[in-house]
Design an enzyme around this catalytic site. Structure first.
Site, PDB file in Angstrom:
ATOM      1  N   SER A 116       0.196   8.389  -3.644  1.00  0.00           N
ATOM      2  CA  SER A 116      -1.053   8.813  -4.282  1.00  0.00           C
ATOM      3  C   SER A 116      -2.235   8.524  -3.354  1.00  0.00           C
ATOM      4  O   SER A 116      -2.113   8.601  -2.134  1.00  0.00           O
ATOM      5  CB  SER A 116      -1.200   8.124  -5.644  1.00  0.00           C
ATOM      6  OG  SER A 116      -1.114   6.717  -5.514  1.00  0.00           O
TER       7      SER A 116
ATOM      8  N   ASP B 280     -13.870   0.250  -3.296  1.00  0.00           N
ATOM      9  CA  ASP B 280     -14.425   0.515  -4.618  1.00  0.00           C
ATOM     10  C   ASP B 280     -13.753  -0.318  -5.705  1.00  0.00           C
ATOM     11  O   ASP B 280     -13.863  -0.011  -6.885  1.00  0.00           O
ATOM     12  CB  ASP B 280     -14.281   2.003  -4.963  1.00  0.00           C
ATOM     13  CG  ASP B 280     -12.830   2.480  -4.875  1.00  0.00           C
ATOM     14  OD1 ASP B 280     -11.940   1.648  -4.598  1.00  0.00           O
ATOM     15  OD2 ASP B 280     -12.583   3.683  -5.084  1.00  0.00           O
TER      16      ASP B 280
ATOM     17  N   HIS C 192      -9.333   1.240  -3.987  1.00  0.00           N
ATOM     18  CA  HIS C 192      -8.827   1.771  -2.721  1.00  0.00           C
ATOM     19  C   HIS C 192      -9.115   0.810  -1.576  1.00  0.00           C
ATOM     20  O   HIS C 192     -10.067   0.038  -1.613  1.00  0.00           O
ATOM     21  CB  HIS C 192      -9.437   3.148  -2.460  1.00  0.00           C
ATOM     22  CG  HIS C 192      -9.086   4.141  -3.520  1.00  0.00           C
ATOM     23  ND1 HIS C 192      -9.987   4.527  -4.496  1.00  0.00           N
ATOM     24  CD2 HIS C 192      -7.924   4.791  -3.787  1.00  0.00           C
ATOM     25  CE1 HIS C 192      -9.387   5.388  -5.314  1.00  0.00           C
ATOM     26  NE2 HIS C 192      -8.139   5.559  -4.908  1.00  0.00           N
TER      27      HIS C 192
END
Length: 259
Positions: free
Chosen positions: A14, A190, A193
């Protein structure tokens, strides 16, 4: 296609994978480490869970491909572990289904060839305070993102247990990232990530597995042949003015001299 053919390492997952060439990411670092040794190929899909991965598995990894990867590094779990939405929409996948999906993914990859090796990255932790802060900023266009370290840990532990049962190499990212000082603020961009510092942890753990694995051929970078590494009269001239210096193994440009 370009030649000569090199071993290929596929990064499949992902957003942790899709963004692995951003912010000094771990995919970019691996590409540098394996320059002239292996091709690092990105197959990352922002926001995906293990359900969506299963839908495209045969397209991304066809069993009849003329050349199969030497290594596949798999990461799914962060989105699966998100809290469920009341609508039934969204990326959440219940833990039992997540494990079943991961088992199917790994079985498919194991069937590609006898020489294809696998490594799985488990679900990393998050900075919960930063996630809540981001929720307030994006509330006008995005429903609340529910990510907790309790959920991340449960999916990480289940993934690790599955890999151990299937004899698949696994990196415990949930534990590894938390070993870094002030990990909540240094390892993420963030809160979710990976930053450059977080990616360095991932690379260190991946290289540790590759160095210790008893695979033949070995996929540890120092043990792999370097493409076109022969000496040449066209190399840079040495200080003696009579010989040349072969630069094919030079690594002095790297910020970190990786083991």
């Amino acid at each position: 296609m370009v030649g000569p053919a090199r071993p290929s390492f596929i990064l499949f997952g992902s957003s942790i994978v899709q963004l692995s060439f951003s912010h000094g990411g771990w995919g970019a670092i691996l590409s540098d480490i394996y320059a002239r040794k292996a091709d690092i190929i990105l197959r990352g899909y922002y926001g995906w869970n293990s359900r969506r991965a299963l839908q495209v598995l045969n397209q991304v990894f066809p069993k009849d491909a003329s050349q199969q990867p030497s290594l596949v590094i798999v990461y799914f779990g962060g989105n699966d572990s998100m809290g469920p939405h009341s609508s039934g929409l969204g990326p959440h996948v219940p833990l039992p289904e997540y494990i079943d999906n991961m088992r199917k993914i790994l079985l498919h990859l194991q069937s590609l060839s006898e020489s294809t090796r696998l490594m799985v990255l488990s679900c990393p932790p998050v900075n919960e305070a930063k996630v809540r802060q981001n929720n307030r900023k994006t509330s006008a266009f995005l429903s609340e993102v529910v990510r907790t370290n309790e959920l991340c840990q449960s999916y990480s532990e289940a993934c690790i247990k599955l890999c151990q049962q299937m004899n698949v190499k696994v990196v415990d990212l949930f534990t590894a990232l938390q070993k870094r000082d002030d990990w909540m603020n240094t390892c993420f961009t963030d809160g979710i990530h990976l930053s450059a510092e977080g990616s360095k942890v991932v690379v260190e753990e991946i290289l540790k597995v590759l160095k210790q694995a008893e695979w033949k051929p070995c996929l540890y970078w120092k043990s792999m042949p370097t493409e076109f590494a022969e000496d040449s009269p066209y190399d840079l001239v040495a200080a003696d003015g009579k010989t040349t210096l072969n630069p094919s193994e030079w690594t002095f440009h790297r910020e970190i001299q990786w083991d």
